[in-house]
Motif scaffolding. Sequence first.
Motif, PDB file in Angstrom:
ATOM      1  N   ILE A  12      32.825  14.996 -13.687  1.00 48.32           N
ATOM      2  CA  ILE A  12      32.298  13.589 -13.529  1.00 48.32           C
ATOM      3  C   ILE A  12      30.552  13.624 -12.937  1.00 48.32           C
ATOM      4  N   GLU A  13      29.610  13.095 -14.047  1.00 44.49           N
ATOM      5  CA  GLU A  13      28.487  12.876 -13.582  1.00 44.49           C
ATOM      6  C   GLU A  13      27.933  11.539 -12.943  1.00 44.49           C
ATOM      7  N   ALA A  14      28.746  10.517 -13.332  1.00 48.16           N
ATOM      8  CA  ALA A  14      28.567   9.283 -13.041  1.00 48.16           C
ATOM      9  C   ALA A  14      29.765   8.193 -13.234  1.00 48.16           C
ATOM     10  N   VAL A  15      29.899   7.196 -12.210  1.00 46.49           N
ATOM     11  CA  VAL A  15      30.536   6.224 -12.486  1.00 46.49           C
ATOM     12  C   VAL A  15      29.973   4.876 -11.972  1.00 46.49           C
ATOM     13  N   ASP A  16      30.005   3.820 -12.865  1.00 43.82           N
ATOM     14  CA  ASP A  16      29.353   2.738 -12.519  1.00 43.82           C
ATOM     15  C   ASP A  16      29.468   1.795 -13.534  1.00 43.82           C
ATOM     16  N   PHE A  17      28.613   0.475 -13.377  1.00 46.32           N
ATOM     17  CA  PHE A  17      28.809  -0.535 -14.451  1.00 46.32           C
ATOM     18  C   PHE A  17      28.006  -0.165 -15.706  1.00 46.32           C
ATOM     19  N   ASP A  18      28.586  -0.930 -16.873  1.00 51.24           N
ATOM     20  CA  ASP A  18      27.615  -0.535 -18.091  1.00 51.24           C
ATOM     21  C   ASP A  18      26.211  -0.536 -18.014  1.00 51.24           C
ATOM     22  N   ASP A  19      25.680  -1.434 -17.421  1.00 46.78           N
ATOM     23  CA  ASP A  19      24.062  -1.913 -17.323  1.00 46.78           C
ATOM     24  C   ASP A  19      23.428  -0.713 -16.758  1.00 46.78           C
ATOM     25  N   GLN A  20      24.130  -0.171 -15.550  1.00 44.09           N
ATOM     26  CA  GLN A  20      23.431   1.016 -14.780  1.00 44.09           C
ATOM     27  C   GLN A  20      23.475   2.010 -15.767  1.00 44.09           C
ATOM     28  N   ILE A  21      24.548   2.436 -16.372  1.00 39.86           N
ATOM     29  CA  ILE A  21      24.894   3.799 -17.104  1.00 39.86           C
ATOM     30  C   ILE A  21      23.975   3.693 -18.162  1.00 39.86           C
TER      31      ILE A  21
END
Length: 493
Positions: A62-71
Amino acid sequence: MSRPTTHKLLIYSAKQIVQISKNGEEVLKGIKQDQPIILNEKFGDNGETIGLSIVIDMTGRIEAVDFDDQIKCQFRFAIFEQSLCAKGLVILPGLIDAHTHPIWAGDRVEEFAMKQKGATYNEITLSGGGIYKTVRETDLASDEKLYNLLKNRLYHMMKSGTTLVECKSGYGLGLEQEMRLLTILKRANDELPLTLSITYLGAHAVPSNTNVTTFAQEIADSHIPFLLDAYLENKISLQNVDVFCETGYFDVENSFKILKAARRAGFNINVHGDELTPIGSYKLVDMLRRDAHSCNVYSVDQRYYSISHLEELSQEGIEVLAKDCKFVAVLLPLTKFILGITDKNKPPARQLIQNDVPVALGTDFNPSSHCYSMPIAMYTAVVTMGMTLEESLVASTLNAAASLNMSQDYGSLERDKMGDLLVLDCSDWKHLIYQLGNHDQLINYVIKRGSIIYGRAPFRYSKGEPQTGEMIFAQKREKSLPILTKEENWLLL
């Protein structure tokens, strides 16, 4: 301008992501076991729904987990080999089964009927049934038959959401026979997409031609050194050593003899204890700690010891375990339920949690307790042992990983951990437990290290052309359905 980075998978627009933890915690215990981290979609400034995303890199982590706008902003020009729209869906870690016995031949269906008529576990064993019956039937089966039986069982576990499973030997008893089972388990670990944590359980019962003291010494002096050499030569995969510490099988002193040798050889410790009688298996934890420190063999890699079952654990035992910060209790709520022993003690989940002992769960899949499903084990833990839904989820993810000393890589959805996860077709993760027996309809995808290893029909899959993050987020957001080629079907592996 630097070259765009390539990633394995982007899952976006999810309604909910259950992280469990996000700061590298090895376990959650006490009140924290009831407080897993859960992210939910939110509304933007203009009233639009902002979903959740998870990015998995080319190594399967896993590289990132976040809200869509941030990703979208962070990975705008990144290239993704695959993308999956999870609009309206839930993402949570792959489940971890901390205790199974999956490699054997034959069955015990007649014994199941006998138990419902009042026969006890020990009565069946003394009549030639139980473990000894399975040992005989396993000995008669070919390697290929045992492998195919094992593969089929692991497939059904995977369909139920399990992505990491502890697998015990134990139906060989003799060194040669146990080596055969461990070799087959290694083949499964090498060839199948699930991760196996493999356990040697030669001390499952005492062969009829010896006695417990002699056999325990043989295991300590001969079996474990032989298995260590086989492991170092890559003939077997072996992480843990287990003992059936129980009245009529291996007492505390003989169990310690075996586990001491295993610990000094560098294996993890994983014990059956206090299942049928209050034998005091908890004493092994302190005995092993003292031995490790006195011999200077304690290793940071051996973070936790675990003892399974504990139905007959005493109050003194609970207090002793509560003092040990590196202990995980692996509870098996299905065992007595399936055996029909519902009027006897249940695993003391509430007392353990209230005393800050981390609790994990397992199915105890074996010939006399035949259930592949961690969601059913979680449901049973809630309704028969008084665990909350949140506690049962943590027990089946992060804490289960810790019981196998694998929580540094598995059990939660956070940066640098393995991309093992489930995508559920429901509005909230709790449905996985609430909808008893319906998990096969809720689990849309099982993903292992960023690769879809199971998807509900139609069982076809096509990657399509790699796309940038900007292109993916610009698409119309609808639920994705995996299309898997026939060659990727698990049953044909």
